[in-house]
Design a protein around this motif. Structure first.
Motif, short mmCIF file in Angstrom:
data_model
loop_
_atom_site.label_atom_id
_atom_site.label_comp_id
_atom_site.label_asym_id
_atom_site.label_seq_id
_atom_site.Cartn_x
_atom_site.Cartn_y
_atom_site.Cartn_z
N GLU A 128 -11.52 -0.44 8.62
CA GLU A 128 -10.30 0.30 8.98
C GLU A 128 -9.06 -0.40 8.41
OE1 GLU A 128 -8.03 1.22 13.07
OE2 GLU A 128 -10.13 1.92 13.01
N LEU A 129 -9.01 -1.73 8.58
CA LEU A 129 -7.90 -2.50 8.01
C LEU A 129 -7.90 -2.37 6.50
CD1 LEU A 129 -5.56 -4.53 8.23
CD2 LEU A 129 -7.29 -6.36 8.19
N GLY A 130 -9.08 -2.45 5.89
CA GLY A 130 -9.19 -2.32 4.43
C GLY A 130 -8.63 -1.00 3.93
N ALA A 131 -8.98 0.10 4.62
CA ALA A 131 -8.47 1.41 4.21
C ALA A 131 -6.95 1.48 4.32
CB ALA A 131 -9.13 2.50 5.05
N THR A 132 -6.42 0.93 5.41
CA THR A 132 -4.96 0.91 5.59
C THR A 132 -4.29 0.09 4.50
OG1 THR A 132 -5.20 1.17 7.97
CG2 THR A 132 -3.10 0.28 7.18
N LEU A 133 -4.85 -1.09 4.21
CA LEU A 133 -4.26 -1.96 3.19
C LEU A 133 -4.36 -1.35 1.79
CD1 LEU A 133 -5.36 -5.49 4.45
CD2 LEU A 133 -3.08 -4.44 4.57
N PHE A 134 -5.46 -0.64 1.52
CA PHE A 134 -5.56 0.03 0.22
C PHE A 134 -4.49 1.11 0.08
CE2 PHE A 134 -10.09 -1.42 -0.60
CZ PHE A 134 -9.76 -2.15 -1.73
N ALA A 135 -4.16 1.79 1.18
CA ALA A 135 -3.08 2.78 1.14
C ALA A 135 -1.76 2.09 0.81
CB ALA A 135 -3.00 3.53 2.46
N TYR A 136 -1.51 0.94 1.42
CA TYR A 136 -0.29 0.19 1.12
C TYR A 136 -0.30 -0.34 -0.31
CZ TYR A 136 1.23 0.32 5.98
OH TYR A 136 1.65 0.75 7.21
N HIS A 137 -1.48 -0.76 -0.78
CA HIS A 137 -1.63 -1.24 -2.14
C HIS A 137 -1.25 -0.13 -3.13
CE1 HIS A 137 -3.41 -3.55 -5.45
NE2 HIS A 137 -4.17 -2.53 -5.77
N GLY A 138 -1.74 1.08 -2.87
CA GLY A 138 -1.41 2.21 -3.74
C GLY A 138 0.06 2.57 -3.68
N LEU A 139 0.63 2.56 -2.47
CA LEU A 139 2.06 2.83 -2.33
C LEU A 139 2.88 1.77 -3.07
CD1 LEU A 139 4.39 4.44 -1.07
CD2 LEU A 139 4.13 3.02 0.98
N GLY A 140 2.46 0.52 -2.96
CA GLY A 140 3.14 -0.56 -3.68
C GLY A 140 3.07 -0.34 -5.18
N GLY A 141 1.92 0.13 -5.67
CA GLY A 141 1.79 0.43 -7.09
C GLY A 141 2.75 1.53 -7.53
N LEU A 142 2.93 2.54 -6.68
CA LEU A 142 3.88 3.61 -7.01
C LEU A 142 5.31 3.08 -7.02
CD1 LEU A 142 2.40 6.58 -4.94
CD2 LEU A 142 2.33 6.26 -7.43
N ILE A 143 5.62 2.17 -6.10
CA ILE A 143 6.95 1.56 -6.09
C ILE A 143 7.17 0.73 -7.36
CG2 ILE A 143 8.41 -0.14 -4.91
CD1 ILE A 143 7.16 0.97 -2.24
N VAL A 144 6.14 -0.03 -7.76
CA VAL A 144 6.24 -0.79 -9.01
C VAL A 144 6.50 0.16 -10.18
CG1 VAL A 144 4.93 -2.19 -10.68
CG2 VAL A 144 4.90 -2.79 -8.25
N ALA A 145 5.78 1.28 -10.21
CA ALA A 145 5.98 2.26 -11.29
C ALA A 145 7.42 2.76 -11.30
CB ALA A 145 5.00 3.42 -11.14
N GLY A 146 7.97 3.05 -10.14
CA GLY A 146 9.36 3.51 -10.06
C GLY A 146 10.34 2.45 -10.52
N LEU A 147 10.12 1.22 -10.07
CA LEU A 147 10.99 0.12 -10.49
C LEU A 147 10.90 -0.10 -12.00
CD1 LEU A 147 10.24 -2.40 -7.59
CD2 LEU A 147 12.41 -1.20 -7.99
N LEU A 148 9.70 0.03 -12.54
CA LEU A 148 9.53 -0.15 -13.99
C LEU A 148 10.23 0.95 -14.77
CD1 LEU A 148 5.84 -1.34 -14.38
CD2 LEU A 148 7.94 -2.65 -14.72
N LEU A 149 10.20 2.17 -14.25
CA LEU A 149 10.92 3.25 -14.94
C LEU A 149 12.41 2.95 -15.01
CD1 LEU A 149 9.12 6.45 -13.60
CD2 LEU A 149 9.04 5.49 -15.93
#
Length: 181
Positions: free
Chosen positions: A137-158
């Motif tokens: 359960e923790l893993g699934a939650t953290l993977f969601a945050y990991h993906g959200l963080g990746g999207l934030i990185v993509a936005g910052l990179l743009l």
């Protein structure tokens, strides 16, 4: 040229940039297709290899980000020539700070999510020790945050890339600070 980063700072910048680009593309594929979808499309061995490379290059980005911060501490950023306005310096500094924070946080959250999900933490052919007990359960939650963080990185990179293109078009010398040649 005195208003340039050192060669090692410039090299780490571009290595991180290339790896993050690949990691973001891989992350989007993992999000869109999942392991099962990738396995059906590419075969289980290839899908497993892609996940292993994603983990390995994520660890490399984390290490290179720490190296880049250490180098930045040893040799501060060169002066802008010509100087930038206060607003540009504040926005640029904020984007850089957020990029550094997320280039550390996203791989760390990914590593913890991987371990919590019961998956091996791989660094190419080596399997690293687990850093947390299994908790799917923790893993699934953290993977969601990991993906959200990746999207934030993509936005910052743009934003970062758009600013770089603006300065390249203006030919104001800002891009020479970080260019490799």
């Amino acid at each position: 040229m005195k208003n340039r980063y050192t060669f090692l700072q410039r090299l780490t910048h571009w290595l991180i940039a290339l790896m993050v680009f690949g990691l973001l593309l891989g992350g989007l594929a993992f999000w869109a297709l999942g392991y099962e979808g990738l396995s059906k499309m590419l075969g289980e061995d290839t899908a497993g290899m892609l996940f292993m490379y994603h983990k390995s290059f994520g660890i490399l980005v984390l290490a290179l980000t720490f190296l880049r911060l250490w180098l930045r501490r040893l040799t501060p950023a060169p002066a802008y020539d010509p100087p930038l306005g206060l607003l540009e310096r504040m926005v640029g500094g904020s984007i850089h700070l957020l990029l550094y924070l997320f280039l550390i946080a996203v791989p760390v959250v990914g590593l913890v999510a991987t371990a919590a999900s019961g998956h091996p933490i791989q660094f190419f052919d080596a399997q690293l020790p687990s850093i947390i007990d299994e908790n799917k359960e923790l893993g699934a939650t953290l993977f969601a945050y990991h993906g959200l963080g990746g999207l934030i990185v993509a936005g910052l990179l743009l934003i970062h890339i758009a600013a770089g293109l603006k300065h390249w078009k203006l030919k104001d010398g800002i891009m020479t600070r970080i260019s490799l040649p």
